[in-house]
Write an enzyme that holds these catalytic residues in place. Structure first.
Site, mmCIF file in Angstrom:
data_model
loop_
_atom_site.group_PDB
_atom_site.id
_atom_site.type_symbol
_atom_site.label_atom_id
_atom_site.label_comp_id
_atom_site.label_asym_id
_atom_site.label_seq_id
_atom_site.Cartn_x
_atom_site.Cartn_y
_atom_site.Cartn_z
ATOM 1 N N PRO A 53 0.655 -1.179 0.198
ATOM 2 C CG PRO A 53 -0.006 -0.894 2.381
ATOM 3 C CD PRO A 53 0.924 -1.629 1.371
ATOM 4 C CD GLU A 54 2.806 2.957 -4.160
ATOM 5 O OE1 GLU A 54 2.825 4.046 -4.776
ATOM 6 O OE2 GLU A 54 2.856 2.045 -4.901
ATOM 7 C CG HIS A 64 -2.054 -14.700 5.650
ATOM 8 N ND1 HIS A 64 -1.221 -16.006 5.802
ATOM 9 C CD2 HIS A 64 -2.401 -14.976 4.174
ATOM 10 C CE1 HIS A 64 -1.459 -16.671 4.812
ATOM 11 N NE2 HIS A 64 -2.092 -15.857 3.777
ATOM 12 N NE ARG A 112 6.876 -10.496 0.924
ATOM 13 C CZ ARG A 112 7.346 -9.627 0.035
ATOM 14 N NH1 ARG A 112 6.946 -9.001 -0.864
ATOM 15 N NH2 ARG A 112 8.938 -9.889 0.111
#
Length: 276
Positions: free
Chosen positions: A2-3, A93, A112
């Site tokens: 995400p930016e 997750h 991750r």
DNA sequence: CACCAGACCTGTCCGC
DNA sequence: TGCGGACAGGTCTGGT
């Protein structure tokens, strides 16, 4: 993942669901993603507190709690911050789950596990290096053409790497940097120093446009990205450069090239973004 | 200061 | 089908 446009979208979509709610319990499924304080202290600082306010700074999402604790979240590559209603199933997750007083959950999920989360007193916020050193935000009053010219001048690196540095401009990432360089017609390998005054003016406008369009489209969903309630963005349908290596340029039809710049995949048009 | 490799992690995709 | 490698939206550190 995400930016800035994605984080802004997440913040806006979460707000109506979690603002004002009390966090009754905190479930730590992977406590190593808590960078400060200790997991025990993290829970005790948060449990029982209401979420007073949601903020965003650069790519950081910040929940301000009633006891003036700042719950600071950085999603890095694959993190998600999402609201799950009382009857919604668990997120894949899930790493840290905040149980709310209406039976819903606010979930920090991260495939991750590179994301980071903090529960800070105000006087501790400067411990978060990246947050303390953030530059001005695109679309803000501080981000002026003069400021951009000023930081570009004398810099010898590559403009692409330069624009990714959060201490100069906050919130740009790999997708939006490729987009604004394309729109501004600037080759990613050029030095910041070589950008002329006219080009800097154009680049300034393109950075603002790309970020604004990204926000209006609810972010770019290439893979994992979802907003705060699990929705996809649509800006992936409006990209010019990112992810378009080997495809024809949307402006001139030339085949877009994919190279590596500063270790990051980079797509540009060799015709619209000439080196010299 | 510039720049790179490597680290941190898991998942997916592609070629053999 | 299986395996190895490359790659992924981000940052940080350590070495040259």
């Amino acid at each position: 993942m995400p930016e800035m446009p994605e984080l802004e979208t997440i913040k806006r979509s979460l707000e109506p669901h979690i603002k004002g709610r009390r966090i009754d319990d905190v479930e730590l499924l992977l406590s190593r993603q808590i960078k400060h304080p200790s997991p025990e202290e993290f829970v005790s600082r948060i449990k029982g507190q209401r979420i007073r306010e949601l903020q965003r700074r650069g790519k950081y999402l910040i929940l301000v709690l009633d006891n003036d604790i700042f719950l600071v979240i950085h999603l890095r590559m694959s993190g998600q911050a999402c609201y799950c209603g009382p009857n919604d199933s668990d997120r894949k997750h899930s790493r840290i789950i905040f149980h709310l007083d209406d039976g819903a959950r606010f979930v920090f999920a991260d495939t991750r596990t590179l994301g980071t989360i903090y529960a800070m007193r105000e006087d501790e916020l400067s411990m978060i290096n990246g947050l303390a050193e953030l530059g001005p935000e695109p679309l803000s009053d501080d981000f002026t053409i003069e400021y951009l010219k000023d930081i570009l001048s004398g810099k010898k690196g590559k403009i692409k790497s330069f624009l990714l540095k959060q201490n100069y401009i906050a919130g740009l990432g790999n997708i939006y940097v490729d987009e604004c360089l394309f729109l501004a017609g600037i080759n990613p390998l050029r030095t910041p120093d070589s950008v002329t005054g006219a080009e800097a003016k154009k680049l300034h406008a393109c950075i603002n446009k790309v970020i604004e369009d990204g926000i209006n489209d609810g972010g770019t969903t290439f893979r994992d990205y979802r907003d705060g309630v699990g929705g996809k963005g649509s800006h992936q349908n409006n990209l010019y450069a990112y992810g378009r290596g080997g495809q024809p340029c949307r402006k001139c039809g030339t085949i877009m090239e994919k190279i590596k710049v500063g270790g990051r995949g980079t797509v540009y048009c060799p015709n619209c973004q000439k080196l010299r």
